[in-house]
Design a protein around this motif. Structure first.
Motif, PDB file in Angstrom:
ATOM      1  N   LYS A  71      42.993  25.396  50.565  1.00  0.00           N
ATOM      2  CA  LYS A  71      42.410  24.718  49.407  1.00  0.00           C
ATOM      3  C   LYS A  71      42.453  25.622  48.172  1.00  0.00           C
ATOM      4  N   ASN A  72      42.137  26.909  48.368  1.00  0.00           N
ATOM      5  CA  ASN A  72      42.054  27.836  47.241  1.00  0.00           C
ATOM      6  C   ASN A  72      43.392  28.431  46.821  1.00  0.00           C
ATOM      7  N   HIS A  73      44.310  28.590  47.781  1.00  0.00           N
ATOM      8  CA  HIS A  73      45.555  29.288  47.466  1.00  0.00           C
ATOM      9  C   HIS A  73      46.807  28.434  47.633  1.00  0.00           C
ATOM     10  N   ASN A  74      46.697  27.329  48.352  1.00  0.00           N
ATOM     11  CA  ASN A  74      47.817  26.425  48.594  1.00  0.00           C
ATOM     12  C   ASN A  74      49.078  27.179  49.022  1.00  0.00           C
ATOM     13  N   ASP A  75      48.907  28.144  49.909  1.00  0.00           N
ATOM     14  CA  ASP A  75      50.017  28.983  50.375  1.00  0.00           C
ATOM     15  C   ASP A  75      49.851  29.200  51.882  1.00  0.00           C
ATOM     16  N   SER A  76      50.585  28.431  52.664  1.00  0.00           N
ATOM     17  CA  SER A  76      50.403  28.492  54.116  1.00  0.00           C
ATOM     18  C   SER A  76      50.800  29.843  54.692  1.00  0.00           C
ATOM     19  N   SER A  77      51.785  30.514  54.109  1.00  0.00           N
ATOM     20  CA  SER A  77      52.176  31.819  54.648  1.00  0.00           C
ATOM     21  C   SER A  77      51.072  32.857  54.404  1.00  0.00           C
ATOM     22  N   LYS A  78      50.402  32.782  53.269  1.00  0.00           N
ATOM     23  CA  LYS A  78      49.290  33.683  52.996  1.00  0.00           C
ATOM     24  C   LYS A  78      48.125  33.383  53.939  1.00  0.00           C
TER      25      LYS A  78
END
Length: 139
Positions: free
Chosen positions: A54-61
């Motif tokens: 939700k906060n970063h929209n980055d699945s790898s992170k």
């Protein structure tokens, strides 16, 4: 060795560098140095994954952060038995009741949380991060 379940609010303090992040970082350090054995409940991991996306929209992170948490802490599986027992807990917040019952079933000594009032009826002793750190300095 002391065993402690880490509430999600302490993990979020550390990850988001919130007001209490220095205390949370010390808890992570003590755990990585094997001063105590740290645990997180499986349902906390899925909730954290939701917040990360939700906060970063980055699945790898998000996957990286979760992988790092698995290296720091042991995961307590949440079973149907635990979920059912949590329904009868004196703790009103169901998510916190699941943490309490999971910790109780796994013979955990403490729950480290900033929300002490939520755990006032817990059968596992709740400690704030600062209380836990003070306890560790006495050992």
């Amino acid at each position: 060795m002391i065993k402690a379940t880490i509430d999600l609010n302490v993990i979020l303090d550390f990850l988001n560098k919130r007001e209490n992040h220095v205390q949370a970082a010390k808890i992570f350090d003590l755990c990585s140095e094997n001063i105590f054995k740290g645990y997180i409940c499986a349902h906390e991991i899925t909730t954290l994954a939701h917040f990360l996306m939700k906060n970063h929209n980055d699945s790898s992170k998000a996957k990286y952060v979760l992988g790092e948490l698995f290296d720091f802490f042991n995961t307590i599986p949440v079973t149907e038995n635990i979920l059912r027992e949590a329904l009868n807990s004196k703790i009103n917040d169901y998510e916190d009741a699941v943490i309490e019952i999971s910790s109780l079933k796994n013979e955990i000594d403490y729950i480290i949380t900033r929300n002490l009032k939520d755990f006032k009826h817990s059968n596992v002793k709740p400690l704030s991060p600062s209380e836990f750190l003070a306890l560790q300095s006495l050992q």
